[in-house]
Write a protein that holds these residues in place. Structure first.
Motif, PDB file in Angstrom:
ATOM      1  N   GLN A  32       1.500  21.313   0.265  1.00 21.40           N
ATOM      2  CA  GLN A  32       0.122  20.409   0.024  1.00 21.40           C
ATOM      3  C   GLN A  32       0.478  19.233  -0.682  1.00 21.40           C
ATOM      4  OE1 GLN A  32      -2.417  23.561  -1.323  1.00 21.40           O
ATOM      5  NE2 GLN A  32      -3.031  23.956   0.693  1.00 21.40           N
ATOM      6  N   VAL A  33       1.270  19.617  -2.098  1.00 21.02           N
ATOM      7  CA  VAL A  33       1.562  18.250  -2.741  1.00 21.02           C
ATOM      8  C   VAL A  33       2.129  17.319  -2.117  1.00 21.02           C
ATOM      9  CG1 VAL A  33       2.949  18.119  -5.040  1.00 21.02           C
ATOM     10  CG2 VAL A  33       1.325  19.601  -4.858  1.00 21.02           C
ATOM     11  N   ASN A  34       3.286  17.765  -1.511  1.00 18.60           N
ATOM     12  CA  ASN A  34       4.212  16.762  -0.453  1.00 18.60           C
ATOM     13  C   ASN A  34       3.498  16.059   0.341  1.00 18.60           C
ATOM     14  OD1 ASN A  34       6.629  17.137  -1.831  1.00 18.60           O
ATOM     15  ND2 ASN A  34       7.434  18.738  -0.621  1.00 18.60           N
ATOM     16  N   THR A  35       2.302  16.676   1.078  1.00 23.90           N
ATOM     17  CA  THR A  35       1.512  16.150   2.187  1.00 23.90           C
ATOM     18  C   THR A  35       0.732  14.889   1.310  1.00 23.90           C
ATOM     19  OG1 THR A  35       1.377  17.845   3.352  1.00 23.90           O
ATOM     20  CG2 THR A  35      -0.131  16.243   3.764  1.00 23.90           C
ATOM     21  N   LEU A  36       0.378  15.164  -0.118  1.00 23.84           N
ATOM     22  CA  LEU A  36      -0.547  14.342  -0.590  1.00 23.84           C
ATOM     23  C   LEU A  36       0.443  13.121  -1.245  1.00 23.84           C
ATOM     24  CD1 LEU A  36      -3.021  16.479  -2.638  1.00 23.84           C
ATOM     25  CD2 LEU A  36      -3.619  14.551  -0.813  1.00 23.84           C
ATOM     26  N   LEU A  37       1.381  13.489  -1.735  1.00 24.35           N
ATOM     27  CA  LEU A  37       2.471  12.296  -2.125  1.00 24.35           C
ATOM     28  C   LEU A  37       2.901  11.531  -0.950  1.00 24.35           C
ATOM     29  CD1 LEU A  37       4.840  14.529  -4.451  1.00 24.35           C
ATOM     30  CD2 LEU A  37       3.107  12.848  -5.247  1.00 24.35           C
ATOM     31  N   GLN A  38       3.020  11.918  -0.063  1.00 27.98           N
ATOM     32  CA  GLN A  38       3.307  11.101   1.234  1.00 27.98           C
ATOM     33  C   GLN A  38       2.056  10.206   1.382  1.00 27.98           C
ATOM     34  OE1 GLN A  38       6.346  11.113   2.714  1.00 27.98           O
ATOM     35  NE2 GLN A  38       5.890   9.336   3.792  1.00 27.98           N
ATOM     36  N   GLN A  39       1.003  10.756   1.575  1.00 23.11           N
ATOM     37  CA  GLN A  39      -0.053   9.996   1.927  1.00 23.11           C
ATOM     38  C   GLN A  39      -0.264   8.720   0.616  1.00 23.11           C
ATOM     39  OE1 GLN A  39      -3.494  12.463   2.275  1.00 23.11           O
ATOM     40  NE2 GLN A  39      -2.880  13.484   4.071  1.00 23.11           N
ATOM     41  N   LEU A  40      -0.305   9.218  -0.410  1.00 24.36           N
ATOM     42  CA  LEU A  40      -0.342   8.265  -1.643  1.00 24.36           C
ATOM     43  C   LEU A  40       0.698   7.308  -1.588  1.00 24.36           C
ATOM     44  CD1 LEU A  40      -1.316  10.932  -4.448  1.00 24.36           C
ATOM     45  CD2 LEU A  40      -2.770   9.166  -3.659  1.00 24.36           C
ATOM     46  N   THR A  41       1.975   7.561  -1.078  1.00 27.28           N
ATOM     47  CA  THR A  41       3.152   6.676  -1.018  1.00 27.28           C
ATOM     48  C   THR A  41       2.765   5.730   0.003  1.00 27.28           C
ATOM     49  OG1 THR A  41       4.471   8.182  -2.020  1.00 27.28           O
ATOM     50  CG2 THR A  41       5.414   6.277  -0.959  1.00 27.28           C
ATOM     51  N   ASP A  42       2.503   6.244   1.262  1.00 25.67           N
ATOM     52  CA  ASP A  42       2.625   5.469   2.420  1.00 25.67           C
ATOM     53  C   ASP A  42       1.147   5.117   2.953  1.00 25.67           C
ATOM     54  OD1 ASP A  42       5.198   5.791   2.294  1.00 25.67           O
ATOM     55  OD2 ASP A  42       5.296   7.140   3.621  1.00 25.67           O
ATOM     56  N   GLY A  43       0.123   5.701   2.497  1.00 25.80           N
ATOM     57  CA  GLY A  43      -1.270   5.355   3.158  1.00 25.80           C
ATOM     58  C   GLY A  43      -1.868   4.257   2.928  1.00 25.80           C
ATOM     59  N   ILE A  44      -2.465   3.631   3.589  1.00 27.89           N
ATOM     60  CA  ILE A  44      -3.479   2.476   3.556  1.00 27.89           C
ATOM     61  C   ILE A  44      -4.681   2.981   3.167  1.00 27.89           C
ATOM     62  CG2 ILE A  44      -4.281   0.251   4.603  1.00 27.89           C
ATOM     63  CD1 ILE A  44      -1.631   0.260   6.341  1.00 27.89           C
ATOM     64  N   TYR A  45      -5.323   2.732   2.271  1.00 24.54           N
ATOM     65  CA  TYR A  45      -6.740   3.205   1.832  1.00 24.54           C
ATOM     66  C   TYR A  45      -7.744   2.100   2.070  1.00 24.54           C
ATOM     67  CZ  TYR A  45      -4.203   7.354   0.172  1.00 24.54           C
ATOM     68  OH  TYR A  45      -3.704   8.702   0.058  1.00 24.54           O
ATOM     69  N   GLN A  46      -8.649   2.535   2.301  1.00 30.79           N
ATOM     70  CA  GLN A  46      -9.941   1.646   2.561  1.00 30.79           C
ATOM     71  C   GLN A  46     -10.540   1.338   1.109  1.00 30.79           C
ATOM     72  OE1 GLN A  46     -10.142  -0.216   5.520  1.00 30.79           O
ATOM     73  NE2 GLN A  46      -8.314   1.152   6.120  1.00 30.79           N
ATOM     74  N   SER A  47     -10.663   2.009   0.406  1.00 28.98           N
ATOM     75  CA  SER A  47     -11.233   2.142  -0.986  1.00 28.98           C
ATOM     76  C   SER A  47     -10.385   2.748  -2.074  1.00 28.98           C
ATOM     77  CB  SER A  47     -12.566   2.592  -0.972  1.00 28.98           C
ATOM     78  OG  SER A  47     -12.549   4.076  -0.976  1.00 28.98           O
ATOM     79  N   LEU A  48     -10.554   2.211  -3.482  1.00 32.18           N
ATOM     80  CA  LEU A  48     -10.098   2.768  -4.370  1.00 32.18           C
ATOM     81  C   LEU A  48     -10.358   4.303  -4.623  1.00 32.18           C
ATOM     82  CD1 LEU A  48      -8.038   2.550  -6.941  1.00 32.18           C
ATOM     83  CD2 LEU A  48      -9.963   1.822  -8.161  1.00 32.18           C
ATOM     84  N   ASP A  49     -11.846   4.726  -4.183  1.00 33.25           N
ATOM     85  CA  ASP A  49     -12.250   5.976  -4.472  1.00 33.25           C
ATOM     86  C   ASP A  49     -11.693   6.901  -3.701  1.00 33.25           C
ATOM     87  OD1 ASP A  49     -14.301   4.758  -6.194  1.00 33.25           O
ATOM     88  OD2 ASP A  49     -15.825   4.857  -4.470  1.00 33.25           O
ATOM     89  N   VAL A  50     -11.223   6.680  -2.501  1.00 35.27           N
ATOM     90  CA  VAL A  50     -10.381   7.644  -1.438  1.00 35.27           C
ATOM     91  C   VAL A  50      -9.127   7.681  -2.213  1.00 35.27           C
ATOM     92  CG1 VAL A  50      -9.327   7.960   0.623  1.00 35.27           C
ATOM     93  CG2 VAL A  50     -11.804   7.049   0.716  1.00 35.27           C
ATOM     94  N   TYR A  51      -8.291   6.924  -2.665  1.00 36.61           N
ATOM     95  CA  TYR A  51      -7.244   6.944  -3.228  1.00 36.61           C
ATOM     96  C   TYR A  51      -7.189   7.732  -4.480  1.00 36.61           C
ATOM     97  CZ  TYR A  51      -2.573   5.782  -5.403  1.00 36.61           C
ATOM     98  OH  TYR A  51      -1.465   5.631  -6.103  1.00 36.61           O
TER      99      TYR A  51
END
Length: 120
Positions: A32-51
């Motif tokens: 789960q940590v690795n999935t979140l790290l991948q999202q935090l590294t590569d994801g495009i977030y629509q808002s700072l709140d989601v990040y």
């Protein structure tokens, strides 16, 4: 039981089952940590709140893992039986602690800038 494990002797079956269960929990959390790290590294977030929400989830997973690793007997078991997982966890936890420190410092700086009168 802990002294036996630390001295390299075999633990009893109850200890093995308990630590095996903790080991499985940590494996799941690490995925789960690795999935979140991948999202935090590569994801495009629509808002700072989601990040920030993902950052909070990451912090919670790390905190849950730390609870398990505070048991020195289990920590010794994990080093002996899955050193790669143990050292990967240590690396991720260090990175999360750095991120937390950054966020804490940013929060403090923002509070100070709001509370201090502008010199303009």
């Amino acid at each position: 039981m802990g002294d036996e494990l630390i001295k390299g002797q075999k633990m009893d079956i109850d200890g093995f089952l308990l630590y095996g269960q903790h080991h499985q929990e940590i494996l799941i959390k690490f995925e789960q940590v690795n999935t979140l790290l991948q999202q935090l590294t590569d994801g495009i977030y629509q808002s700072l709140d989601v990040y920030m929400n993902n950052c909070n989830h990451l912090r919670e997973l790390i905190n849950q893992t730390l609870v398990l690793l505070r048991n020195k007997e289990f920590e010794a078991y994990l080093i002996q039986n899955d050193a790669a997982l143990y050292y990967n966890l240590q690396s991720v936890m260090l990175a999360v602690q750095i991120l937390r420190n950054l966020l804490d410092n940013l929060t403090g700086a923002m509070k100070r800038s709001v509370l201090e009168p502008s010199s303009l």
